[in-house]
Design a protein around this motif. Sequence first.
Motif, mmCIF file in Angstrom:
data_model
loop_
_atom_site.group_PDB
_atom_site.id
_atom_site.type_symbol
_atom_site.label_atom_id
_atom_site.label_comp_id
_atom_site.label_asym_id
_atom_site.label_seq_id
_atom_site.Cartn_x
_atom_site.Cartn_y
_atom_site.Cartn_z
ATOM 1 N N THR A 1 -13.977 -1.991 6.559
ATOM 2 C CA THR A 1 -14.634 -2.369 5.307
ATOM 3 C C THR A 1 -13.759 -3.274 4.450
ATOM 4 O OG1 THR A 1 -13.749 -0.376 4.251
ATOM 5 C CG2 THR A 1 -15.920 -0.210 5.275
ATOM 6 N N TYR B 1 0.867 -1.176 0.000
ATOM 7 C CA TYR B 1 0.000 0.000 0.000
ATOM 8 C C TYR B 1 0.908 1.230 0.000
ATOM 9 C CZ TYR B 1 -3.957 -2.976 1.373
ATOM 10 O OH TYR B 1 -4.930 -3.937 1.417
ATOM 11 N N ARG C 1 1.211 6.587 9.154
ATOM 12 C CA ARG C 1 1.625 6.562 10.554
ATOM 13 C C ARG C 1 2.691 5.501 10.807
ATOM 14 N NH1 ARG C 1 -2.890 5.593 12.339
ATOM 15 N NH2 ARG C 1 -2.704 3.387 12.852
ATOM 16 N N PRO D 1 -2.290 -2.910 6.722
ATOM 17 C CA PRO D 1 -3.391 -2.310 7.485
ATOM 18 C C PRO D 1 -4.630 -2.104 6.621
ATOM 19 C CG PRO D 1 -1.756 -0.642 6.920
ATOM 20 C CD PRO D 1 -1.177 -1.951 6.495
ATOM 21 N N CYS D 2 -5.771 -2.505 7.169
ATOM 22 C CA CYS D 2 -7.040 -2.350 6.452
ATOM 23 C C CYS D 2 -8.074 -1.725 7.370
ATOM 24 C CB CYS D 2 -7.561 -3.700 5.959
ATOM 25 S SG CYS D 2 -6.516 -4.460 4.699
ATOM 26 N N LEU D 3 -9.056 -1.064 6.752
ATOM 27 C CA LEU D 3 -10.194 -0.531 7.483
ATOM 28 C C LEU D 3 -11.189 -1.654 7.762
ATOM 29 C CD1 LEU D 3 -10.726 2.694 5.336
ATOM 30 C CD2 LEU D 3 -9.631 2.563 7.587
ATOM 31 N N LYS E 1 -11.008 -2.142 3.020
ATOM 32 C CA LYS E 1 -10.232 -1.277 2.137
ATOM 33 C C LYS E 1 -8.913 -0.897 2.816
ATOM 34 C CE LYS E 1 -14.246 0.729 -0.204
ATOM 35 N NZ LYS E 1 -14.962 1.981 -0.540
ATOM 36 N N PRO E 2 -7.928 -0.536 2.017
ATOM 37 C CA PRO E 2 -6.632 -0.161 2.609
ATOM 38 C C PRO E 2 -6.775 1.029 3.561
ATOM 39 C CG PRO E 2 -6.404 -0.511 0.251
ATOM 40 C CD PRO E 2 -7.871 -0.536 0.538
ATOM 41 N N ASP E 3 -6.049 0.979 4.669
ATOM 42 C CA ASP E 3 -6.037 2.076 5.637
ATOM 43 C C ASP E 3 -4.800 2.930 5.361
ATOM 44 O OD1 ASP E 3 -6.294 2.289 9.297
ATOM 45 O OD2 ASP E 3 -6.050 3.818 7.746
ATOM 46 N N TYR E 4 -4.945 3.924 4.504
ATOM 47 C CA TYR E 4 -3.785 4.710 4.085
ATOM 48 C C TYR E 4 -3.284 5.637 5.175
ATOM 49 C CZ TYR E 4 -4.468 2.893 -0.601
ATOM 50 O OH TYR E 4 -4.589 2.060 -1.678
ATOM 51 N N GLU E 5 -4.153 6.041 6.088
ATOM 52 C CA GLU E 5 -3.678 6.853 7.201
ATOM 53 C C GLU E 5 -2.753 6.025 8.084
ATOM 54 O OE1 GLU E 5 -2.650 9.828 9.393
ATOM 55 O OE2 GLU E 5 -3.908 10.046 7.619
ATOM 56 N N ALA E 6 -3.071 4.740 8.254
ATOM 57 C CA ALA E 6 -2.183 3.856 9.012
ATOM 58 C C ALA E 6 -0.864 3.653 8.281
ATOM 59 C CB ALA E 6 -2.868 2.508 9.250
#
Length: 909
Positions: A483, A433, A493, A479-481, A485-490
């Motif tokens: 839902t 990601y 971080r 990391p995923c949300l 979907k990829p967790d781009y904020e993670a």
Amino acid sequence: MIHPSQPLAAPPAAPSLVRSISDPLPPSDVPCPHGVPLPVRPDGVPFARELAAYGDRLALITPEGELSYRELAERVAATAERLGSARRLVLLAGANRTDALVTHLAALSAGHPVLLVPGDNESTIRSLTQAYAPDVVAGPDADGVWTLHEQHRESVHTLHPDLALLLSTSGSTGSPKLVRLSQENLQANAESIATYLGIDDTDRAATTLPLHYCYGLSVIHSHLMRGAGLVLTERSVSDPAFWEEFRAARGTSLAGVPYSFDLLDRVGFERMELPHLRRVTQAGGRLAPERVVRYAELGRRSGWQFFVMYGQTEATARMAYLPPHLVAEHPGTVGVPIPGGSFRLRPVEEHGPDTGELVYSGPNVMLGYARGPADLALGRTVRELHTGDLARRTPDGLYEIVGRRARFAKIFGLRIDPQRVETVLEQHGVTAYCAADGEALAVCALGAAGEETRIQRLVAAECGLPARVVRVRGLARLPCLATGKPDYEAVRRLTRPAEEESVPAPGEDLRRLYAEILDHADVSEDSSFVGLGGDSLCYVELSLRLEEALGRLPVDWHTSTIRELRALAAPAPERPDERDAQDAQDARDALEPRRARPASGLRKALRSWTTPDSWRTLRTLETSIALRAVGIVCIVGSHIPLFDLRGFAHVLVGVAGYNFARFQLTDAGRRERVRRLWRSIARIAIPSMVWITGAVVLTDFYEPANALLLNSLLGQTTDRFEWAYWFVEALVHFLVVLAVLLAIPLLDRLERRYAFGVPLTLMGIGLIGRYDLLGLDPGRPYLSPTVVFWLFALGWAAARARTAGQRALLTAVLLLTVPGLFQDQPLRTTIVIAGLVLLIWVPTLPSLAPLNALAGVLASATLYIYLTHYQVYPHLEDDFPLTALFASLAVGVGYGAVVTRVKRRIRRL
């Protein structure tokens, strides 16, 4: 994708057809590929064909020598002849060198479509050569000699008659997806840019950006169209040799992306003498509004214009520009469409009616995209450009970008597509990601522990970024949300350095400090002291606490952003273990917001006097702060009288003008300027009127006119005490009149255009009052606002002086006009001249930490000490004159603390 270590392979063509184009061409007996006739050769791009029209005018200035337009046209014609009459696809390894530019112009003039690629990226050259099988490859050979290599004697492609140029979208070099640009696109965009920038044949622009980048290419095209000169160089603006070349060539134009301006800040651009510079242009990503305003102000002071521009490769280069006269009031916008273009806002779900996707129309909109060789035969497939940017239209008709519909990001001026990065990594067997994080690219890779360096280099090479701005972390699970979907904020971080997660950024503490002292809640990394409306009342406190926190401050720190100041922070020197606790407390005191602790600054000053190391640490103290601190002590001491050193009140009038220019005449818009000025007037007038009203009620020495700060207008006597507050009256009167005048648009524009000339003119007008040429005779001539205004204007001019000649002029005026102001008081005259000469010529003085701390306390409380000392020292002056001095200073500092506490309480309420 071809691995970078693989040698450059020939495209899928018969090896026997590969030869040097310098060899003579045999008669063509090769049948047309695909079985269809090639389109008739068009006439070529007009500006590339008409170079000879400018005759012997200077066209190129290079490290090897100069080239006239006539000579350039001859070389272009010779190269065009070598390329032949049959249209072929020319892959050009772009570089800011004469051979590359001549080949580019030759192809355009003869109608050969150019596939322009970065000449320093071998992997991109390989991938696009493989993908598009160019007929001619132009670039340096292994020995650096410029060569035209012919791959096919006749094109293997069907080339549309309108096709002139193929460019990678910004940041996607190496991708087979290219932007197809026509001859009309190139001609129209160059003409439009030359028109709104006002380029003429006396201009000389430096090639500060690469030839293969649409922005850099547009600089070249627009200047060649008008017969202007090009300073052709591959040097960076961070290289001192670049500036030697630029000055020697009498350069008039500079272009840069946001990163370019970071480099300009580092090399001290604002202090450079560039007498021929006319314009600086910025595009390639958003520049923070505070920096836009700062560069516009620098240009206004230095005599050049600053243009903010907006564009995309798909629009050939430019779509909008912000006229320089609108920058101060609208620094966050991209301005208006370029001549010949127009915008509309396409409604977007989840956004209000005032915001939509920005859609551009104009003759510079691309023909469409090419995703492979077959698309080179296509004509126009795009009529208008959907930019992908979310925008709104301001009431003034300007456009402001407020976001992106897609995930593209601008890093170092390049448009990076994180999705494309993920795709490339997947082709190399890496699932990842990717997300942009400010000026960095964050990548989380699945099961790639130990492979971070390889992935970092791979991504950097693909995107054309320095490896240091690519952050990679290998994870056992991406990391995923919730839902899925990829967790781009993670992703952002998790890839940040550990210290960023565990320790608050220094900028965050600095932001809290700015917010507390300046009473601002919206402080960001790109905020500056003047940008937040700071004035002389809070300047001293903030400057000294910043110096404690950062170790040192530049003279112009008040115009620098928090981000820039944070970069100056140096590690604290090691101290003995027994002082660690005290040092920790000092650091907290420097950065923690104050909780309205009366006289805490005085306690800190006293503590610093007892610290041995503080007497061994050399620091600097701004001259204006030193004059305020010494001045108020001398004013009070002379009134007691403990000694007789008069004249400092008049010096402080000049200091007030100096600070007015620095803190009130900022790059902010006219309305914001005036609003801040009225706020500063209130911060001076209200505490003054409150205190003086108490003095009027409790004593018989003052009249109601004093409380209203109108004694110089309504007073009937020349009694000493009635004129006691003449300094405060004069300052408020000056600021009120100037606030009214600067609210007039014409006068506001004049001040911005003639930064030194306006105060110089006002100083001349003020001399009418100085010499009482109108016969007003106010009774106390050297205390009247009409008499001392010229000193205020002189301080204003001193802040705007940029050359030794300007400072010498002010010094001469000072030496000629101060004598005679004070009858038979030579010491007073000398003190005024000496103090203002220091202000004009010496920005800082050597000092020590304890002296800085004490000077900061006194300078911050100058106004309050001046107000209160008349009610303190009379009770002690006869028997305890020294005590009277210290008591007057202490009461003034205390009153300042009370005013600060009340002000903050009111704000919270």
